[in-house]
Design a protein around this motif. Structure first.
Motif, PDB file in Angstrom:
ATOM      1  N   LYS A  39      18.479 -17.103  63.218  1.00  0.00           N
ATOM      2  CA  LYS A  39      17.533 -16.672  62.186  1.00  0.00           C
ATOM      3  C   LYS A  39      17.779 -17.385  60.860  1.00  0.00           C
ATOM      4  O   LYS A  39      16.838 -17.712  60.142  1.00  0.00           O
ATOM      5  CB  LYS A  39      17.602 -15.161  61.990  1.00  0.00           C
ATOM      6  CG  LYS A  39      16.962 -14.373  63.088  1.00  0.00           C
ATOM      7  CD  LYS A  39      16.997 -12.883  62.783  1.00  0.00           C
ATOM      8  CE  LYS A  39      16.406 -12.101  63.942  1.00  0.00           C
ATOM      9  NZ  LYS A  39      16.428 -10.656  63.694  1.00  0.00           N
ATOM     10  N   GLN A  40      19.026 -17.619  60.518  1.00  0.00           N
ATOM     11  CA  GLN A  40      19.335 -18.306  59.257  1.00  0.00           C
ATOM     12  C   GLN A  40      18.812 -19.738  59.278  1.00  0.00           C
ATOM     13  O   GLN A  40      18.303 -20.232  58.282  1.00  0.00           O
ATOM     14  CB  GLN A  40      20.838 -18.291  58.971  1.00  0.00           C
ATOM     15  CG  GLN A  40      21.198 -18.893  57.621  1.00  0.00           C
ATOM     16  CD  GLN A  40      20.541 -18.157  56.451  1.00  0.00           C
ATOM     17  OE1 GLN A  40      20.532 -16.942  56.393  1.00  0.00           O
ATOM     18  NE2 GLN A  40      19.986 -18.906  55.519  1.00  0.00           N
ATOM     19  N   THR A  41      18.926 -20.401  60.422  1.00  0.00           N
ATOM     20  CA  THR A  41      18.401 -21.760  60.557  1.00  0.00           C
ATOM     21  C   THR A  41      16.893 -21.759  60.367  1.00  0.00           C
ATOM     22  O   THR A  41      16.348 -22.610  59.658  1.00  0.00           O
ATOM     23  CB  THR A  41      18.764 -22.344  61.934  1.00  0.00           C
ATOM     24  OG1 THR A  41      20.186 -22.334  62.080  1.00  0.00           O
ATOM     25  CG2 THR A  41      18.234 -23.757  62.102  1.00  0.00           C
ATOM     26  N   THR A  47      12.000 -22.128  54.375  1.00  0.00           N
ATOM     27  CA  THR A  47      12.154 -22.222  52.927  1.00  0.00           C
ATOM     28  C   THR A  47      11.949 -23.656  52.460  1.00  0.00           C
ATOM     29  O   THR A  47      11.257 -23.911  51.467  1.00  0.00           O
ATOM     30  CB  THR A  47      13.550 -21.713  52.505  1.00  0.00           C
ATOM     31  OG1 THR A  47      13.676 -20.352  52.922  1.00  0.00           O
ATOM     32  CG2 THR A  47      13.744 -21.804  51.008  1.00  0.00           C
ATOM     33  N   LEU A  48      12.520 -24.602  53.190  1.00  0.00           N
ATOM     34  CA  LEU A  48      12.358 -26.010  52.833  1.00  0.00           C
ATOM     35  C   LEU A  48      10.921 -26.472  52.991  1.00  0.00           C
ATOM     36  O   LEU A  48      10.403 -27.220  52.159  1.00  0.00           O
ATOM     37  CB  LEU A  48      13.291 -26.878  53.685  1.00  0.00           C
ATOM     38  CG  LEU A  48      14.783 -26.734  53.385  1.00  0.00           C
ATOM     39  CD1 LEU A  48      15.604 -27.469  54.446  1.00  0.00           C
ATOM     40  CD2 LEU A  48      15.108 -27.236  51.988  1.00  0.00           C
ATOM     41  N   SER A  52       8.569 -27.720  49.904  1.00  0.00           N
ATOM     42  CA  SER A  52       7.928 -29.036  49.990  1.00  0.00           C
ATOM     43  C   SER A  52       6.428 -28.924  49.759  1.00  0.00           C
ATOM     44  O   SER A  52       5.817 -29.730  49.042  1.00  0.00           O
ATOM     45  CB  SER A  52       8.214 -29.652  51.354  1.00  0.00           C
ATOM     46  OG  SER A  52       7.543 -30.876  51.480  1.00  0.00           O
ATOM     47  N   ALA A  53       5.809 -27.910  50.335  1.00  0.00           N
ATOM     48  CA  ALA A  53       4.372 -27.696  50.157  1.00  0.00           C
ATOM     49  C   ALA A  53       4.057 -27.361  48.708  1.00  0.00           C
ATOM     50  O   ALA A  53       3.050 -27.845  48.153  1.00  0.00           O
ATOM     51  CB  ALA A  53       3.886 -26.589  51.076  1.00  0.00           C
ATOM     52  N   GLU A  54       4.891 -26.542  48.082  1.00  0.00           N
ATOM     53  CA  GLU A  54       4.684 -26.184  46.672  1.00  0.00           C
ATOM     54  C   GLU A  54       4.805 -27.416  45.786  1.00  0.00           C
ATOM     55  O   GLU A  54       4.032 -27.593  44.852  1.00  0.00           O
ATOM     56  CB  GLU A  54       5.697 -25.122  46.247  1.00  0.00           C
ATOM     57  CG  GLU A  54       5.470 -23.756  46.844  1.00  0.00           C
ATOM     58  CD  GLU A  54       4.190 -23.100  46.352  1.00  0.00           C
ATOM     59  OE1 GLU A  54       3.826 -23.277  45.175  1.00  0.00           O
ATOM     60  OE2 GLU A  54       3.547 -22.407  47.155  1.00  0.00           O
TER      61      GLU A  54
END
Length: 57
Positions: A39-41, A47-48, A52-54
């Motif tokens: 889940k952390q992966t 999140t990345l 990147s989209a933002e």
């Protein structure tokens, strides 16, 4: 990404759709669990991707 934003603007859709994001994240978690992905992966990857989209806006 520009095509999606243009579609949303032209069709009076919100640029960000938190409810839709939650559905997509839920499905991603289910898929990750099926293949044994940590889940952390998954959280880190999502999140990345979102950052990147933002940044591309």
């Amino acid at each position: 990404m520009e095509d999606v934003a243009l579609y949303k603007v032209n069709n009076n859709k919100p640029i960000e759709d938190i409810t839709r994001e939650e559905i997509i994240i839920g499905k991603a978690i289910q898929s990750a669990n099926k293949v044994g992905l940590d889940k952390q992966t998954l959280f880190t990857a999502l999140t990345l991707i979102k950052a990147s989209a933002e940044e591309a806006k």
